[in-house]
Design a protein around this motif. Structure first.
Motif, PDB file in Angstrom:
ATOM      1  N   PHE A 128      27.666  -4.434  33.457  1.00 35.07           N
ATOM      2  CA  PHE A 128      26.701  -5.011  32.854  1.00 35.07           C
ATOM      3  C   PHE A 128      25.929  -5.155  33.147  1.00 35.07           C
ATOM      4  O   PHE A 128      26.293  -6.675  33.834  1.00 35.07           O
ATOM      5  N   LEU A 129      24.876  -5.053  33.841  1.00 35.39           N
ATOM      6  CA  LEU A 129      23.617  -6.264  33.968  1.00 35.39           C
ATOM      7  C   LEU A 129      23.351  -7.523  32.887  1.00 35.39           C
ATOM      8  O   LEU A 129      23.094  -6.966  31.539  1.00 35.39           O
ATOM      9  N   TRP A 130      23.061  -8.745  32.837  1.00 32.31           N
ATOM     10  CA  TRP A 130      22.422  -9.873  32.108  1.00 32.31           C
ATOM     11  C   TRP A 130      21.893 -10.317  32.394  1.00 32.31           C
ATOM     12  O   TRP A 130      21.569 -11.094  34.011  1.00 32.31           O
ATOM     13  N   LEU A 131      20.761 -11.262  31.904  1.00 30.42           N
ATOM     14  CA  LEU A 131      19.949 -11.966  31.997  1.00 30.42           C
ATOM     15  C   LEU A 131      20.225 -14.128  31.693  1.00 30.42           C
ATOM     16  O   LEU A 131      21.031 -13.896  31.008  1.00 30.42           O
ATOM     17  N   THR A 132      20.259 -14.579  32.983  1.00 30.83           N
ATOM     18  CA  THR A 132      20.858 -16.415  33.163  1.00 30.83           C
ATOM     19  C   THR A 132      20.305 -16.858  34.246  1.00 30.83           C
ATOM     20  O   THR A 132      19.916 -16.100  34.670  1.00 30.83           O
ATOM     21  N   ASP A 133      21.211 -18.061  33.704  1.00 26.24           N
ATOM     22  CA  ASP A 133      20.828 -18.679  34.486  1.00 26.24           C
ATOM     23  C   ASP A 133      22.063 -19.169  35.554  1.00 26.24           C
ATOM     24  O   ASP A 133      22.739 -19.763  35.361  1.00 26.24           O
ATOM     25  N   PRO A 134      22.306 -19.064  36.858  1.00 23.76           N
ATOM     26  CA  PRO A 134      24.071 -19.540  37.461  1.00 23.76           C
ATOM     27  C   PRO A 134      24.413 -20.997  37.065  1.00 23.76           C
ATOM     28  O   PRO A 134      25.594 -21.008  37.020  1.00 23.76           O
TER      29      PRO A 134
ATOM     30  N   THR B 187      38.096 -14.333  32.104  1.00 27.73           N
ATOM     31  CA  THR B 187      38.069 -12.936  32.373  1.00 27.73           C
ATOM     32  C   THR B 187      36.346 -12.228  31.934  1.00 27.73           C
ATOM     33  O   THR B 187      35.659 -13.090  31.728  1.00 27.73           O
ATOM     34  N   LEU B 188      35.987 -10.974  32.331  1.00 30.09           N
ATOM     35  CA  LEU B 188      34.625 -10.511  31.795  1.00 30.09           C
ATOM     36  C   LEU B 188      34.962  -9.398  32.335  1.00 30.09           C
ATOM     37  O   LEU B 188      35.990  -8.660  32.845  1.00 30.09           O
TER      38      LEU B 188
ATOM     39  N   VAL C  10      28.164  -8.271  27.674  1.00 25.55           N
ATOM     40  CA  VAL C  10      29.062  -9.712  28.996  1.00 25.55           C
ATOM     41  C   VAL C  10      29.791  -9.947  28.386  1.00 25.55           C
ATOM     42  O   VAL C  10      28.844 -10.145  27.536  1.00 25.55           O
ATOM     43  N   GLU C  11      31.751  -9.630  28.282  1.00 24.11           N
ATOM     44  CA  GLU C  11      31.924 -10.479  27.165  1.00 24.11           C
ATOM     45  C   GLU C  11      32.761 -11.574  28.573  1.00 24.11           C
ATOM     46  O   GLU C  11      34.091 -11.312  29.587  1.00 24.11           O
ATOM     47  N   ILE C  12      32.295 -13.062  28.607  1.00 26.16           N
ATOM     48  CA  ILE C  12      33.420 -14.035  29.221  1.00 26.16           C
ATOM     49  C   ILE C  12      34.666 -14.281  28.126  1.00 26.16           C
ATOM     50  O   ILE C  12      34.234 -15.494  27.176  1.00 26.16           O
ATOM     51  N   SER C  13      35.313 -14.271  28.291  1.00 27.96           N
ATOM     52  CA  SER C  13      36.507 -14.789  27.450  1.00 27.96           C
ATOM     53  C   SER C  13      37.256 -16.226  28.669  1.00 27.96           C
ATOM     54  O   SER C  13      37.861 -16.201  30.089  1.00 27.96           O
ATOM     55  N   ILE C  14      37.222 -16.798  27.386  1.00 26.67           N
ATOM     56  CA  ILE C  14      38.423 -18.451  28.857  1.00 26.67           C
ATOM     57  C   ILE C  14      39.113 -18.749  27.951  1.00 26.67           C
ATOM     58  O   ILE C  14      39.008 -19.058  26.569  1.00 26.67           O
ATOM     59  N   GLY C  15      40.816 -18.449  28.336  1.00 28.40           N
ATOM     60  CA  GLY C  15      41.593 -18.507  27.359  1.00 28.40           C
ATOM     61  C   GLY C  15      42.551 -19.695  27.943  1.00 28.40           C
ATOM     62  O   GLY C  15      42.758 -20.089  28.991  1.00 28.40           O
ATOM     63  N   ASP C  16      43.538 -20.533  26.904  1.00 30.15           N
ATOM     64  CA  ASP C  16      44.499 -21.467  27.480  1.00 30.15           C
ATOM     65  C   ASP C  16      45.476 -21.091  26.601  1.00 30.15           C
ATOM     66  O   ASP C  16      45.605 -20.466  25.867  1.00 30.15           O
TER      67      ASP C  16
ATOM     68  N   PHE D  82      29.429 -13.724  24.510  1.00 30.62           N
ATOM     69  CA  PHE D  82      29.002 -12.736  24.693  1.00 30.62           C
ATOM     70  C   PHE D  82      27.344 -12.600  25.379  1.00 30.62           C
ATOM     71  O   PHE D  82      26.628 -12.968  24.756  1.00 30.62           O
ATOM     72  N   PHE D  83      27.373 -11.869  26.446  1.00 30.70           N
ATOM     73  CA  PHE D  83      25.678 -11.830  26.410  1.00 30.70           C
ATOM     74  C   PHE D  83      24.891 -10.621  26.250  1.00 30.70           C
ATOM     75  O   PHE D  83      25.743  -9.384  27.306  1.00 30.70           O
TER      76      PHE D  83
END
Length: 289
Positions: free
Chosen positions: A21-27, A55-56, A78-84, A144-145
């Motif tokens: 999916f497209l999403w609006l953000t600043d890199p 993961t994305l 759009v979901e970015i997950s960061i796990g440890d 989530f964005f």
């Protein structure tokens, strides 16, 4: 330890993944989110080692979904997950982890602003963040964005450009990650950037070469010398130099207090590329915003 270079390819893959999916953000803001969360994961696994997973994925959230916070409309995300697989976070403190200055880290491992800044960036972008954790097993942060329709994204991409410059900037933040992020953001705008992570070292740098900088950007909350005190000393050395004060906690200092001592710009964290670009041109050119 993680670095901007080490994670840049990961972030680029997150931004450029085909079919997502497209999403609006600043890199730069995505760098800041990923760097902060990955650094927390590193500290959680520092003693025993473990697995860091980034993961994305696309997802659809509806009102009955427990993940969806109150007031957040249902739709595509759009979901970015960061796990440890580290130490985990105790349930008794999980509700406090996004509060400014709350930290369970030892001295020298951080000020407790990392998760607060991440939360601020995500909220500013219209998203939200959740945390799952089990003591002794690990932690996963889900960011989530809201996804955009393609025609909306095309219209945004054709909008106004961000102001740039070529001046020399002294950038000070005692958080190494935030200092690196600020440097990346400003260099992408065209500026020549000198970074210091100690206010005492920054003052010494300026004392040695007061004419080598066109502007100063400093964090407020730092050990040794606070940002506002650093600004006072810099202005004693070179009156009139444009200084921008950054703070993540508004009750400690406000814009009026900053202006009284001669600070020309004031910005709340998390600062966006567009906002700092506009403010820098304002203080450098001394024209109305």
């Amino acid at each position: 330890m993680f670095s901007i270079g080490g994670l840049r390819s990961v972030v680029e893959q997150l931004r450029c993944r085909r079919g997502c999916f497209l999403w609006l953000t600043d890199p730069t803001q995505i760098h800041q989110i990923v760097m902060n969360l990955c650094t927390n994961a590193f500290h959680a696994m520092e003693q025993t080692g473990g697995v860091l997973q980034v993961t994305l994925k696309d997802c659809e959230l509806s009102p009955p979904d427990l993940t969806l916070p109150p007031g957040m409309p249902a739709g595509s995300f759009v979901e970015i997950s960061i796990g440890d697989t580290g130490t985990g976070i105790a349930p008794t403190i999980r509700d406090k982890i996004f509060e400014p200055y709350f930290t369970t880290k030892k001295v020298g491992k951080g000020t407790g602003m990392g998760l607060s800044i991440v939360h601020g960036i995500v909220t500013t972008l219209g998203g939200f963040i959740t945390c799952e954790s089990v003591l002794g097993e690990g932690t996963v942060f889900h960011v989530f964005f809201p996804a955009l329709k393609r025609e909306v994204a095309s219209a945004i991409q054709s909008g106004e450009s961000v102001l740039s410059g070529k001046e020399r900037i002294l950038f000070i933040d005692d958080e190494q990650i935030l200092a690196e992020m600020g440097q990346v953001m400003l260099e992408r705008l065209g500026y020549k950037v000198t970074v210091r992570t100690s206010s005492i070292e920054a003052l010494a740098t300026f004392q040695n070469q007061p004419d080598q900088f066109d502007a100063v950007i400093t964090d407020q909350t730092m050990p040794g010398i606070t940002g506002i005190d650093l600004a006072r000393r810099i202005l004693q050395i070179r009156p009139g130099i444009p200084i921008i004060l950054c703070t993540g906690y508004s009750s400690l200092v406000n814009e009026d207090q900053a202006k009284v001592i001669g600070i020309k710009g004031f910005i709340m964290k998390p600062m966006t590329k567009k906002d700092i670009a506009r403010l820098l041109r304002k203080v450098l050119e001394d024209v109305p915003a």
